[in-house]
Design a protein around this motif. Structure first.
Motif, PDB file in Angstrom:
ATOM      1  N   GLN A 157       0.857  -1.055  -0.091  1.00 56.86           N
ATOM      2  CA  GLN A 157       0.612  -0.099  -0.324  1.00 56.86           C
ATOM      3  C   GLN A 157       0.945   1.227   0.129  1.00 56.86           C
ATOM      4  O   GLN A 157       0.774   1.787  -1.277  1.00 56.86           O
ATOM      5  CB  GLN A 157      -0.154  -0.117   0.985  1.00 56.86           C
ATOM      6  CG  GLN A 157      -1.439  -0.950   1.189  1.00 56.86           C
ATOM      7  CD  GLN A 157      -3.505  -0.759  -0.195  1.00 56.86           C
ATOM      8  OE1 GLN A 157      -3.403  -1.506  -0.681  1.00 56.86           O
ATOM      9  NE2 GLN A 157      -3.164   0.663  -0.283  1.00 56.86           N
ATOM     10  N   LEU A 175      -7.951 -11.101 -15.408  1.00 54.80           N
ATOM     11  CA  LEU A 175      -6.546 -10.579 -14.374  1.00 54.80           C
ATOM     12  C   LEU A 175      -5.471 -11.598 -15.139  1.00 54.80           C
ATOM     13  O   LEU A 175      -4.534 -11.303 -14.080  1.00 54.80           O
ATOM     14  CB  LEU A 175      -7.285 -12.471 -13.265  1.00 54.80           C
ATOM     15  CG  LEU A 175      -8.588 -12.090 -12.373  1.00 54.80           C
ATOM     16  CD1 LEU A 175      -8.704 -12.787 -11.381  1.00 54.80           C
ATOM     17  CD2 LEU A 175      -8.230 -10.258 -12.083  1.00 54.80           C
ATOM     18  N   ARG A 223      -7.091  -1.511 -20.508  1.00 51.53           N
ATOM     19  CA  ARG A 223      -6.327  -0.262 -19.162  1.00 51.53           C
ATOM     20  C   ARG A 223      -5.865   0.838 -19.061  1.00 51.53           C
ATOM     21  O   ARG A 223      -6.022   0.728 -18.268  1.00 51.53           O
ATOM     22  CB  ARG A 223      -6.208  -1.422 -17.735  1.00 51.53           C
ATOM     23  CG  ARG A 223      -8.119  -2.413 -17.900  1.00 51.53           C
ATOM     24  CD  ARG A 223      -7.334  -3.540 -16.803  1.00 51.53           C
ATOM     25  NE  ARG A 223      -6.985  -2.541 -15.397  1.00 51.53           N
ATOM     26  CZ  ARG A 223      -6.328  -3.743 -13.991  1.00 51.53           C
ATOM     27  NH1 ARG A 223      -6.055  -4.901 -14.583  1.00 51.53           N
ATOM     28  NH2 ARG A 223      -6.222  -2.907 -12.919  1.00 51.53           N
ATOM     29  N   GLU A 273      -3.084  -8.417   7.399  1.00 47.90           N
ATOM     30  CA  GLU A 273      -3.474  -6.982   6.906  1.00 47.90           C
ATOM     31  C   GLU A 273      -4.442  -6.661   5.685  1.00 47.90           C
ATOM     32  O   GLU A 273      -4.753  -6.054   5.011  1.00 47.90           O
ATOM     33  CB  GLU A 273      -2.074  -6.802   6.418  1.00 47.90           C
ATOM     34  CG  GLU A 273      -0.927  -6.115   7.458  1.00 47.90           C
ATOM     35  CD  GLU A 273       0.768  -5.782   6.764  1.00 47.90           C
ATOM     36  OE1 GLU A 273       0.584  -5.513   5.716  1.00 47.90           O
ATOM     37  OE2 GLU A 273       1.492  -4.857   7.988  1.00 47.90           O
ATOM     38  N   ARG A 287      -9.392  -4.942   4.197  1.00 46.38           N
ATOM     39  CA  ARG A 287      -9.511  -4.093   2.727  1.00 46.38           C
ATOM     40  C   ARG A 287     -11.775  -5.031   2.354  1.00 46.38           C
ATOM     41  O   ARG A 287     -11.480  -4.613   2.841  1.00 46.38           O
ATOM     42  CB  ARG A 287      -8.403  -4.160   2.021  1.00 46.38           C
ATOM     43  CG  ARG A 287      -7.655  -3.718   3.345  1.00 46.38           C
ATOM     44  CD  ARG A 287      -6.483  -3.607   1.973  1.00 46.38           C
ATOM     45  NE  ARG A 287      -5.302  -2.845   3.167  1.00 46.38           N
ATOM     46  CZ  ARG A 287      -3.939  -2.696   3.052  1.00 46.38           C
ATOM     47  NH1 ARG A 287      -3.737  -3.829   1.883  1.00 46.38           N
ATOM     48  NH2 ARG A 287      -3.289  -2.440   3.265  1.00 46.38           N
ATOM     49  N   ALA A 342      -8.718   6.492  -7.878  1.00 51.04           N
ATOM     50  CA  ALA A 342      -9.547   5.489  -8.734  1.00 51.04           C
ATOM     51  C   ALA A 342      -8.982   4.113  -7.762  1.00 51.04           C
ATOM     52  O   ALA A 342      -8.753   3.519  -8.534  1.00 51.04           O
ATOM     53  CB  ALA A 342      -8.226   6.291 -10.297  1.00 51.04           C
ATOM     54  N   ILE A 343      -7.425   4.697  -7.715  1.00 49.26           N
ATOM     55  CA  ILE A 343      -6.941   3.324  -6.906  1.00 49.26           C
ATOM     56  C   ILE A 343      -6.830   3.416  -5.535  1.00 49.26           C
ATOM     57  O   ILE A 343      -6.884   4.710  -5.132  1.00 49.26           O
ATOM     58  CB  ILE A 343      -5.937   2.987  -7.455  1.00 49.26           C
ATOM     59  CG1 ILE A 343      -4.973   4.582  -7.679  1.00 49.26           C
ATOM     60  CG2 ILE A 343      -5.442   2.763  -9.094  1.00 49.26           C
ATOM     61  CD1 ILE A 343      -3.312   3.984  -6.931  1.00 49.26           C
ATOM     62  N   GLY A 344      -6.659   2.517  -4.571  1.00 49.26           N
ATOM     63  CA  GLY A 344      -6.033   2.508  -3.186  1.00 49.26           C
ATOM     64  C   GLY A 344      -6.873   2.432  -2.282  1.00 49.26           C
ATOM     65  O   GLY A 344      -8.244   1.882  -2.859  1.00 49.26           O
ATOM     66  N   TYR A 345      -6.330   1.937  -0.987  1.00 53.24           N
ATOM     67  CA  TYR A 345      -7.399   2.167  -0.197  1.00 53.24           C
ATOM     68  C   TYR A 345      -7.026   3.045   1.033  1.00 53.24           C
ATOM     69  O   TYR A 345      -5.639   2.888   0.767  1.00 53.24           O
ATOM     70  CB  TYR A 345      -7.299   0.583   0.492  1.00 53.24           C
ATOM     71  CG  TYR A 345      -7.895   0.286   2.228  1.00 53.24           C
ATOM     72  CD1 TYR A 345      -6.786   0.368   2.818  1.00 53.24           C
ATOM     73  CD2 TYR A 345      -9.566   0.224   1.514  1.00 53.24           C
ATOM     74  CE1 TYR A 345      -7.411   0.337   3.688  1.00 53.24           C
ATOM     75  CE2 TYR A 345      -9.816  -0.227   2.867  1.00 53.24           C
ATOM     76  CZ  TYR A 345      -9.130  -0.532   4.040  1.00 53.24           C
ATOM     77  OH  TYR A 345      -9.798  -1.339   5.485  1.00 53.24           O
ATOM     78  N   ASN A 382      -8.365  -6.116  -8.178  1.00 52.97           N
ATOM     79  CA  ASN A 382      -6.903  -5.930  -9.157  1.00 52.97           C
ATOM     80  C   ASN A 382      -7.692  -4.906  -9.636  1.00 52.97           C
ATOM     81  O   ASN A 382      -6.365  -4.626  -9.771  1.00 52.97           O
ATOM     82  CB  ASN A 382      -7.055  -6.980  -9.881  1.00 52.97           C
ATOM     83  CG  ASN A 382      -6.514  -8.364  -8.961  1.00 52.97           C
ATOM     84  OD1 ASN A 382      -5.072  -8.505  -9.439  1.00 52.97           O
ATOM     85  ND2 ASN A 382      -7.618  -9.269  -8.289  1.00 52.97           N
ATOM     86  N   SER A 432      -6.811  -2.227  -7.497  1.00 56.43           N
ATOM     87  CA  SER A 432      -5.408  -2.114  -6.849  1.00 56.43           C
ATOM     88  C   SER A 432      -5.884  -2.034  -5.750  1.00 56.43           C
ATOM     89  O   SER A 432      -5.590  -1.777  -4.383  1.00 56.43           O
ATOM     90  CB  SER A 432      -4.409  -1.105  -7.293  1.00 56.43           C
ATOM     91  OG  SER A 432      -3.884  -1.053  -8.144  1.00 56.43           O
ATOM     92  N   LYS A 482      -5.427  -3.548  -1.963  1.00 53.81           N
ATOM     93  CA  LYS A 482      -4.927  -5.436  -1.667  1.00 53.81           C
ATOM     94  C   LYS A 482      -5.311  -6.367  -0.296  1.00 53.81           C
ATOM     95  O   LYS A 482      -5.010  -5.761   0.260  1.00 53.81           O
ATOM     96  CB  LYS A 482      -3.115  -4.931  -0.928  1.00 53.81           C
ATOM     97  CG  LYS A 482      -2.211  -6.214  -1.481  1.00 53.81           C
ATOM     98  CD  LYS A 482      -0.384  -5.646  -1.375  1.00 53.81           C
ATOM     99  CE  LYS A 482      -0.578  -6.942  -0.934  1.00 53.81           C
ATOM    100  NZ  LYS A 482       1.312  -6.953  -1.421  1.00 53.81           N
TER     101      LYS A 482
END
Lengths: 594, 297, 315
Positions: free
Chosen positions: A255, B232, B251, C94, C98, C165-168, C260, C263, C265
């Protein structure tokens, strides 16, 4: 070739030429490389001395001497939080210098850990953890006076013990994958708490500029014994403890990693930023979205996907800085398989040209329209390649090879050769498979298309994940493979690793009874490569390197395609001074945000 | 996840058994549309080389070209016509969808019928395994199997076929358990029919209705599964165009070329939707017939 | 009933063991040597052998199995074979919040859409609204979740730039960052599920409404809304609970793909990345944990169902 955008003034060109000449003006047998002990000693090497050392080591490139580009605006105040995205990687698996084998990881570690010396882009070598140093007359004994008052992030004081500890750890191949870098060091001894003596086997030009330097050196990047003991090897790799300007606040694998200003850094002026967050972003589109939305202000890590560069250049909020990249990519043809079988390369090119298998190899190499390939597969962002020696190796790069090589693009000749080999217009040519990794799929489709339209031959993609691909590649169980190398700053990285019969990538798991060599073998190449390694006269070394490179090119060791470029992208509010733009590194210690 | 809709009004007595299917489906407009779409798509897939002006691998055109008259759905990042690639993609999707379900059906029915008919330890063993597999969604099982076998189209087909066996086994067994108590089975046995004959000639035809309904449902999920796996990076590895792969490749260019992300997904959706309409109609049809039959007895 | 619970729990444990064992053995017979890949750059066969010994990959398979199983029982899932060789249990620990956050939010969003849709559809049966809802539901469950994800990214992240667009971002760092990172993926995962739920609620409600009790009560007219919400709806929900187990499974399956795309995790991404890297311990660990969640969820639902509806025969 949109690589080096600036045109130089006459004045600038003259300066570069003078500097180059001066750098190479010394007697190669001199153990001190034409410098005096004063000049080689600390606390700081002058630019001329550094240039000389780099020339002696053969790592000096014309590009190093180019006037820097960078924001000359007034420095903004310190403080602030920089968010950076690291391209093409999903997680930072380890930051332990002994285990790092990717430049993108070292870019991060270089902010956390220090070496004894450090070179900045003006090529002035400065002491990092070493305050001063001196060298003996025979160039084999170095004494380093360590900087006092330096502490690790965990409060432990930095002493000579740590230097010796790092040495002992790194020279053991079980602990470190870089132990070979220390092969010329015979001993490292503590004289007192702040003095270390290092003994070399032979005078080594690159000792200060490579072995000890925290960038390409890595073997002597100082690690914290206390940190290792407390955290254990595994955790230390995630949250290393060092003496650098930033310390690790937290690292959530996959992350982000958060770096914070180390209050007790030995230079109170650095770092400027309070905090740096680095996020791995493996896909191109989210990376672009992130920097355009302002979620990140800087991109480091693996080379940015070429399709994004145009987009970033068109964006007035972003600054794009492009330099030559160290690496090459090729299409390899298995010399043990029809129709390009060549059981023996130890003949003059003229003899080889009579063989059917060689004709096919050459036909394919000559049919690869590199310009079209670069335009379509890399969006114009690459340099055509004809050998493993790349432009980042500057001095050694042979610009004329594109014209002289046997592999030069020539469609008519290619078709003729194929016809002579018995496959007029591709008729009867078997359908071959080309091994590639998922990330290279797009590029290989362009290759497939070019070969189809130029030679009318069909190749099929055989995409395998990297572990499986490597397994098959090492066993020589493939027709064609698209693979290459990166992080090659020295000719050895290209020649020794790939082109010799004993090279580590040369089919090491093959059936040695059936295949005396793997991908390529030529006695003269073997000999010359060994010789150039030991050649300390850079002019002579250059001649040898270019000769070997040409042989590998003319004899079609593989069909070379391109050398990648390296682009740095940042938001215009980020002041990344020219002083920080060191090849391969992303040092944030002088960066500010306005 | 077969959802039982409320039954529609009972249709009038059909004069001819075989065509009643078509007539009943014809009443359901959605199902008709679905059937037509599928027929068109299948034909297009089969006759693709004749229908498309371009070659799906031809990288002749401008890269990332927006939809235009020459290229109605635009071109991709290597300069290939998207519409052509999508039509060729239908081949893989339809082929994988139908072949995997066919194999799953055969395997599942054999297992289920054997278990249900013979009972005893055979039943226990088979059904324990089937229950084990049924505890997990099919897609997850397919992913697990790909983890084990490796990627690539043939492995994907095997993985999806195996993953879908549990649905058929359960239904087949359930039907067998019900039917084998019926009078006509007892009658057949008295007459001396062999087990095999009873299972395959008597029981199975009467059990076929829910199996067929399940087959249509499964085909749509199999198509989605293949698309998901390819997306995937676990599926097709060459440059054969499949919808999932085209979607995955899009993508990197998504903000510049929305058509690359939109149309492949649209094709998937339309196919799955058509199959679902058809499946729904079939389900209604068989519900009606079943209730009729049971009522008649 | 406690007998039932005990039997089901026992069965659940057997399932877990069977999955773990199957996975362990099957992963060993697969081509692709991860050690070689890890050492590609270093090229030293001696180092390779050293590493293999270090990971115990040179011993016979059954010995590896027993050792592995032993460690499993004390919660040691092994270490990743790459980089710092981080503990698998830590990676999963971890990743878990999520995936759970994502699943929970997807579930909520799905319900928020499905309940009103299903209710309205049932109450206004055969109206234009009903047909519209039914059609949209069909659409919803025909759309691949990764496609929905991409469309959402195109619209809200790339073009409008309202959402990342991505992440946490973990909840500990604020509600809005957490929510804004999860809202798009949750919609992508939740939509097919909402479609199925809406249809289920609709048909279930129709069943309940048709019962005589309801007919009689309805003739009293004015109490309609109260009737629906207080009597009909809860009864309609009972059969819906049966699909909860499947629902959760579907949601988790959806997260695998959608994680995916965004992104994030979570477990799904860990699993897929592990497969692509041939990182055996990670793949094993991820499959085990994911399987455990399914089995546990199913168990929970079975128990819940027997509590709610005592009419059910248990086995």
């Amino acid at each position: 070739m949109r690589m080096i955008p600036k045109t130089l003034t006459g004045q600038e060109k003259a300066t570069i030429e003078t500097e180059l000449k001066q750098a190479y003006d010394f007697d190669p047998k001199d153990p001190l490389f034409g410098l005096t002990r004063q000049q080689l000693g600390g606390p700081e090497l002058h630019r001329r001395s550094v240039l000389r050392l780099m020339a002696a080591a053969g790592t000096l490139t014309a590009w190093h001497l180019m006037p820097g580009s960078g924001i000359k605006a007034a420095r903004a105040a310190s403080g602030g939080h920089l968010k950076a995205g690291w391209a093409g990687v999903g997680e930072f698996r380890t930051l332990d210098p002994a285990q790092i084998n990717q430049v993108l990881l070292f870019q991060i570690a270089s902010n956390i850990l220090s070496g004894l010396t450090h070179i900045n882009p003006q090529l002035v070598a400065q002491g990092d953890l070493a305050a001063d140093w001196s060298v003996s007359d025979d160039g084999r004994e170095w004494i380093f006076n360590l900087r006092e008052g330096v502490t690790f992030h965990n409060g432990d004081p930095f002493t000579a013990d740590d230097v010796v500890f790092t040495y002992n750890r790194s020279k053991n191949p079980q602990n470190s994958i870089h132990s070979r870098v220390l092969s010329n060091v015979t001993d490292m001894v503590k004289i007192d708490d702040h003095t270390v003596k290092i003994l070399l086997g032979a005078p080594q030009a690159s000792f200060l500029t490579k072995t000890l330097e925290r960038a390409s050196g890595r073997a002597m990047t100082i690690v914290s014994r206390g940190g290792l003991e407390q955290l254990g090897e595994s955790q230390y790799g995630l949250t290393p403890v060092g003496t650098g300007p930033f310390k690790v606040a937290s690292h959530t694998l996959g992350q982000s990693i958060v770096l914070e200003r180390f209050e007790n850094y030995y230079d109170p002026e650095r770092p400027k930023l309070d905090k740096v967050t680095i996020i791995p972003i493996i896909d191109a589109e989210p990376l672009a979205a992130a920097i355009e939305a302002g979620d990140i202000q800087f991109i480091g890590g693996n080379p940015v996907a070429p399709e994004l560069i145009d987009r970033f250049e068109a964006n007035s909020d972003l600054i794009v800085n492009i330099v030559p990249g160290p690496g090459f990519q090729s299409v390899w043809m298995n010399p043990w398989r029809e129709p390009f079988k060549v059981p023996d390369f130890n003949k003059p090119v003229s003899e080889l040209m009579k063989e059917k298998g060689f004709k096919v190899r050459l036909a394919i190499a000559k049919a690869l329209d590199r310009d079209r390939y670069i335009e379509r597969a890399q969006f114009g962002r690459a340099v055509p390649a004809y050998g493993t020696i790349n432009p980042a190796m500057g001095f050694y790069f042979d610009e004329a090879l594109g014209e002289d090589s046997n592999q030069k693009y020539d469609l008519e000749a290619a078709r003729r050769l194929l016809a002579e080999a018995g496959y007029p217009n591709g008729e009867g040519f078997p359908t071959l498979k080309i091994l590639n990794t998922p990330s290279a799929r797009r590029e290989v489709q362009v290759i497939k298309d070019i070969l189809k339209r130029n030679l009318n031959i069909n190749i099929e993609l055989d995409t395998k994940d990297f572990p499986v691909l490597i397994d098959e590649f090492d066993r020589m169980d493939w027709d064609m493979t698209r693979i290459g190398s990166g992080g090659d700053y020295d000719p050895d990285d290209g020649l020794v690793d790939w082109m010799q019969t004993s090279s580590k990538f040369n089919g090491r798991n093959r059936d040695k009874e059936k295949m005396p060599f793997g991908i390529f073998s030529d006695a003269e190449v073997d000999r010359l490569t060994d010789e150039q390694r030991l050649q300390s006269d850079p002019q002579k070394r250059k001649e040898m390197v270019q000769k070997v490179n040409k042989i590998t090119s003319d004899k079609v060791a593989c069909a070379f395609i391109y050398h990648p470029v390296d682009a740095q992208i940042r938001h215009k509010s980020v002041n990344f001074p020219a002083e920080s733009r060191i090849p391969g590194l992303v040092d944030f210690d002088l960066t500010t945000i306005s | 996840m077969a959802v039982m809709e409320a039954t529609k009004g009972a249709p009038p007595e059909p004069p001819d058994q075989r065509w009643v299917w078509l007539r009943l489906i014809a009443r359901d407009r959605k199902a008709m549309v679905g059937l037509i779409v599928l027929a068109v798509m299948t034909l297009a897939a089969i006759f693709a080389p004749f229908l498309t002006p371009y070659d799906p691998s031809a990288q002749d055109f401008a890269m990332i070209g927006a939809p235009s008259w020459a290229h109605p759905l635009g071109t991709d990042d290597l300069g290939r016509d998207l519409l052509t690639r999508l039509i060729y993609g239908a081949r893989i999707s339809l082929f994988v969808g139908t072949s995997t379900v066919f194999m799953a059906l055969v395997a599942g029915v054999v297992l289920g019928v054997s278990a249900g008919y013979y009972g005893g330890w055979l039943d226990t063993i088979i059904m324990r395994y089937i229950d084990l597999q049924w505890a997990f969604p099919n897609f997850i099982i397919a992913v697990y199997l790909v983890a084990v076998f490796g990627t690539g189209l043939s492995n994907v087909i095997v993985a999806i076929s195996l993953a879908f066996v549990d649905d058929f086994a359960r239904i087949a067994r359930g039907m067998v358990l019900t039917i084998k108590e019926e009078q006509y089975i007892a009658a057949a046995r008295t007459v001396g029919a062999s087990d095999n004959r009873i299972m395959w000639r008597h029981i199975l035809p009467n059990a076929s209705a829910p199996i067929i309904v399940q087959a249509t449902v499964s085909v749509s999920y199999a198509i989605l599964a293949e698309a998901g796996l390819s997306f995937l990076g676990l599926g097709v590895q060459s440059d054969t165009p499949t919808w999932g792969l085209i979607l995955a490749d899009s993508r990197s260019f998504i903000s510049r070329a929305w058509w690359l992300g939109f149309y492949p997904g649209l094709f998937i959706m339309v196919t799955v939707l058509s199959i679902n309409f058809l499946g729904d109609a079939l389900r209604d049809l068989f519900d009606v017939r079943e209730s009729k039959d049971i009522g008649a007895n | 009933m406690s007998g039932f619970i005990f039997k089901r729990s026992l069965w659940a444990i057997v399932v877990m063991w069977a999955v773990a064992t199957l996975v362990f053995f099957m992963l060993r017979i697969v081509p692709g040597d991860p050690i070689a890949a890890m050492l590609f750059d270093v090229g030293d066969p001696a180092a390779a052998d050293e590493l293999r010994r270090k990971f115990g990959l040179d011993q016979p398979v059954y010995i590896q199995y027993f050792k592995w199983f032993g460690r499993l029982l004390v919660g040691d899932l092994g270490n990743s074979i790459y980089g710092s060789r981080i503990e698998v249990s830590r990676v999963i620990w971890e990743a878990l919040p999520r995936t759970l956050s994502l699943t929970a939010l997807s579930f909520l969003i799905a319900l928020v859409i499905a309940i009103p849709a299903g209710l309205i559809s049932a109450l206004k049966r055969h109206s234009a609204l009903d047909h519209a809802v039914t059609f949209v539901a069909f659409l919803g469950l025909s759309m691949p979740d990764f496609w929905i994800a991409i469309l959402l990214i195109i619209t809200f992240a790339a073009n409008l730039q309202w959402l990342p667009a991505i992440g946490y971002s973990p909840l500990s760092e604020g509600f809005w960052p957490w929510f804004s990172h999860l809202i798009l993926p949750s919609i992508a995962i939740g939509t097919p599920f909402a479609a199925i739920m809406a249809r289920m609620i609709r048909s279930s409600m129709l069943e309940v409404l048709r019962t005589e009790y309801m007919q009689v009560a309805r003739s009293k007219g004015l109490l309609k809304l109260r009737l629906v919400m207080v009597h009909a709806f809860p009864n309609a929900l009972i059969p819906v609970v049966t699909v909860m187990g499947i629902a959760l499974a579907l949601l988790l399956a959806g997260t695998i793909v959608v994680e995916n795309v965004f992104s994030i995790k979570g477990l799904g991404r860990v699993l897929i990345q592990g497969i692509l890297d041939r990182d055996y311990p990670i793949v094993q660990g991820a499959i085990l944990v994911v399987s455990f969640i399914f089995v546990f969820a199913n168990l929970l639902v079975d128990v819940l169902y027997t509590i709610i509806d005592p009419r059910i025969r248990y086995d």
